[in-house]
Scaffold this active site. Structure first.
Site, short mmCIF file in Angstrom:
data_model
loop_
_atom_site.label_atom_id
_atom_site.label_comp_id
_atom_site.label_asym_id
_atom_site.label_seq_id
_atom_site.Cartn_x
_atom_site.Cartn_y
_atom_site.Cartn_z
CG ASP A 74 -2.04 -1.00 1.14
OD1 ASP A 74 -2.16 -1.64 0.08
OD2 ASP A 74 -2.77 -1.17 2.13
CB ALA A 75 3.94 2.16 1.90
CG ASP A 79 -0.89 4.98 -0.22
OD1 ASP A 79 -1.86 4.84 -1.00
OD2 ASP A 79 -0.90 4.61 0.96
CE LYS A 116 -8.60 3.74 3.81
NZ LYS A 116 -8.24 2.36 3.39
NE ARG A 142 -13.47 1.75 -4.26
CZ ARG A 142 -12.46 2.20 -3.50
NH1 ARG A 142 -12.67 3.21 -2.69
NH2 ARG A 142 -11.28 1.63 -3.54
CE LYS A 144 -16.54 8.68 6.30
NZ LYS A 144 -17.64 7.68 6.23
CB CYS A 187 21.89 -15.75 -15.14
SG CYS A 187 20.40 -16.63 -14.60
CB CYS A 234 17.50 -18.38 -18.44
SG CYS A 234 17.55 -18.19 -16.65
#
Length: 703
Positions: free
Chosen positions: A35-36, A39, A120, A141, A298, A414, A438
């Site tokens: 999430d960070a 964001d 939240k 949603r 809110k 590799c 590979c």
């Protein structure tokens, strides 16, 4: 995060990346980043748009909310858009939010601003429409304008009443989060593992949010009924009447109708009190039965909410104050590298096991060589680890940077195949040059080939692919279609029924849609959307492969040119290839990647071999005669009754071609709210324009 010297190029990159992560999160319930990190992408996009408002794109993330999932569930437009929330990551940003409110409403400095504050929940947003007090429709949603119909599913949930208690308005949409408690999530994964015939193939959810989303979005409501889902109300959508003048009063009424409402919902009169609620909720976060990632504030007065209104994708009267990622300290024991499907080399930290946010972590991504250099990490270092967004562990600090010990050097070859590692100019990632030679890339490419969004061969999962590859049964995509019943019956744990089921699933994919076939090949930069754009433009494999052959020949001719630097030649080559590919939405980077893939002889051989087993289906444009048949249409601004993809499909079904930009060849522009430069250019060129209602009339007239 990628950055570009050109702001327009970076905005284009950010739009594409954020849309891709939206699809992974909302459609596949399988996020690739925390999430960070998500964001941070959104914040960078917002900062660039603020600095260069003239460059804001029609497909800007600032104008989007989520994604409409690619599922069998019916898609329905919301009566009132379901928006997202802006985020605050510090007390200072909360103060800025309140300052904006005070300035917008022209309040005196000493006039209090009442707020509600509540946890939240990290769940799946859902809107429940009641008419005459009875539930008539439930929608996810989706992208904010269009959601999935999950009515039958939510009726199986004990927290959601089929009929409201007491008096309620004639029409009222209750909105909230569908979630799964932590204990129920653990029990569900254990049950799925116990019920699986093959534990290696058992479905396991990554976290409670994914479990809730996957359980609610089921075609069979009986599956949803078997899952322990909960619901918590936090607001409302369309309403024929609102039972109160404040957020607090309406939420009290919603609770009275029979809905669970957060017991931590509080009303406060100033920022200090709001932050006190935030601190109190954060302190007991680990002890809550469900996952939360912040506190939502809110404006309490509804008349003030109405005056503040909405921005493109979020209300101006609400904000989510996010919690910092949970952290812990541990020792970095070793650094290994992993090879991805496209050859990307990802360094991985092997850690002394440590518990972060209730999860034992032993590995963490180090992203790339630049990140390792920035952190200065070496085996033996003491590091700070965080689960950003409570999902993906990452190292954020090296506590022993000053201690003398040998530096860790990024490998030059590799570890899987010994091929040299390469890094293209301007890129941060190193890649294995081994291609299909590979083993790691071959296995990853095979996994991708059969994955859900590619050919989607049911029953052929990661474990089977790895086993088949290790035994030499499957080495290339074409080998999948050569598997015989005897091959499977000779293996452990394969019976006649399971073998025949797999072969039936494989044979069902011998005529895949052209876009899925192209996506399944694993060409770098060719994702689902780009593959679909190419398929719609060229309509058949014969036409597409002929175009690619011309582009490969052109590339070879240009690469023989002399007198230019490599960078200049590469830029000119990519630009000219994009002109040959001639597909809206496909730029130089994608065109070059497409040609590079097919110019590699081993790739071309593998595709030719595959085509002896499968025949990609042509794209059939089921066009109706209409006044836009054969014409070029551009959509711009916000569409309020349908998603952008739905609008494109409508136009294509009417025989029109949908373009991304307005030019002298454009015949019609459909403009919604927020239309900017494209609408202005249409006026300058004298191009006909319609609003969304006018477009709807045109579509209906052609029916």
């Amino acid at each position: 995060m990628s950055t570009h010297a050109d702001p327009a190029a970076e905005l284009a990159f950010l739009s594409h990346e954020i849309a891709r992560h939206d699809r992974l999160y909302h459609d596949g319930d399988a996020p690739e980043i925390s999430d960070a990190e998500y964001d941070a992408l959104v914040a960078r996009n917002r900062a660039l748009e603020a600095a260069h408002p003239e460059l804001m794109r029609a497909d800007s993330p600032s104008r989007r909310v989520g994604s409409v999932a690619n599922s069998p569930l019916a898609k329905v437009a919301h009566a009132r858009a379901m928006t997202s929330l802006d985020n605050a990551f510090s007390d200072a940003e909360v103060a800025e939010f309140l300052t904006r409110i005070r300035r917008f409403l022209r309040l005196e400095d000493d006039e209090p601003i009442a707020l509600t504050a509540e946890p939240k929940i990290d769940g799946l947003s859902c809107s429940l429409r009641y008419e005459g007090g009875r539930l008539v429709r439930a929608l996810t949603r989706g992208d904010g304008a269009v959601g999935e119909d999950v009515t039958a599913n939510v009726l199986t949930m004990p927290d959601i009443p089929a009929a409201l208690r007491g008096d309620a308005p004639a029409v009222f949409e209750v909105r909230g989060e569908v979630y799964m408690e932590k204990g129920a999530f653990t029990a569900l994964n254990a049950r799925l593992l116990a019920e699986a015939e093959d534990p290696a193939k058992a479905r396991q959810f990554a976290n409670p949010r994914n479990a809730a989303a996957g359980s609610l979005r089921q075609k069979d409501a009986a599956v949803t009924a078997s899952r322990p889902l909960r619901f918590l109300a936090h607001g409302w959508g369309e309403a024929s009447a609102v039972p109160g003048e404040t957020q607090t009063a309406v939420m009290r009424a919603i609770a009275g109708w029979g809905f669970p409402v957060s017991p931590d919902l509080a009303t406060v009169l100033d920022m200090a009190a709001a932050l006190a609620v935030y601190s109190a909720i954060e302190a007991k976060r680990a002890d809550l039965p469900f996952d939360i990632d912040g506190v939502v504030y809110k404006i309490d007065r509804l008349d003030w909410q109405a005056r503040l209104g909405f921005a493109a994708r979020s209300p101006r009267w609400a904000i989510a104050h996010k919690f910092p990622a949970q952290r812990a300290q541990t020792t970095l024991n070793a650094i290994d590298t992993q090879v991805g499907r496209t050859g990307k080399i990802t360094p991985v930290a092997r850690l002394e096991p440590v518990t972060v946010g209730g999860v034992v972590v032993t590995n963490a991504t180090l992203h790339n060589a630049d990140e390792i250099e920035r952190l200065g990490v070496r085996p033996g270092d003491r590091v700070v680890l965080q689960r950003a967004g409570d999902v993906i562990p990452q190292i954020v600090e090296n506590l022993t940077r000053e201690v003398e010990r040998p530096a860790w050097c990024f490998p030059t070859h590799c570890a899987e195949c010994g091929s040299a590692l390469e890094r293209e100019p301007g890129e941060v990632d190193w890649r294995c040059s081994g291609g299909l030679v590979c083993p790691a890339q071959r296995v990853e490419r095979l996994r991708h080939f059969v994955s859900r969004h590619a050919l989607d061969i049911e029953g052929l999962g990661t474990t089977s692919i790895e086993s088949f590859f290790a035994d030499g049964l499957v080495q290339t995509p074409a080998d999948i279609f050569r598997i015989r019943e005897a091959d499977l019956l000779a293996r452990e744990r394969w019976a006649v029924v399971s073998a025949r089921n797999l072969l039936a699933a494989i044979n069902a994919k011998r005529a895949p849609p052209l876009d899925r076939f192209l996506f399944a090949l694993g060409v770098r930069h060719v994702g689902e959307v780009t593959a679909r754009d190419l398929a719609r433009r060229w309509t058949s494999w014969a036409a597409l492969s002929e175009m690619i052959a011309r582009a490969v020949a052109a590339r070879e001719a240009m690469m023989r040119a002399v007198g230019e630097s490599d960078d200049k030649l590469l830029a000119r080559t990519a630009k000219e290839l994009a002109a040959i590919v001639e597909t809206p939405g496909v730029g130089p980077e994608v065109a070059l990647a497409l040609v590079d893939f097919f110019a590699e002889a081993r790739n071309a051989d593998a595709v030719r071999d595959l085509l002896t087993q499968v025949a990609p289906a042509d794209v059939v444009q089921a066009a109706r005669a209409s006044e836009v048949s054969g014409k070029t249409v551009v959509f711009t601004g916000t569409l309020e009754t349908m998603s952008r993809d739905e609008a494109k499909r409508q136009a294509e079904s009417l025989g029109a071609r949908v373009a991304a930009s307005v030019s002298a060849r454009t015949d019609l522009v459909v403009a919604g709210p927020g239309a900017g430069s494209k609408l202005k250019k249409a006026a300058e060129l004298g191009v006909r324009t319609l609003d969304e209602a006018g477009w709807g009339d045109l579509v209906r007239a052609a029916s």
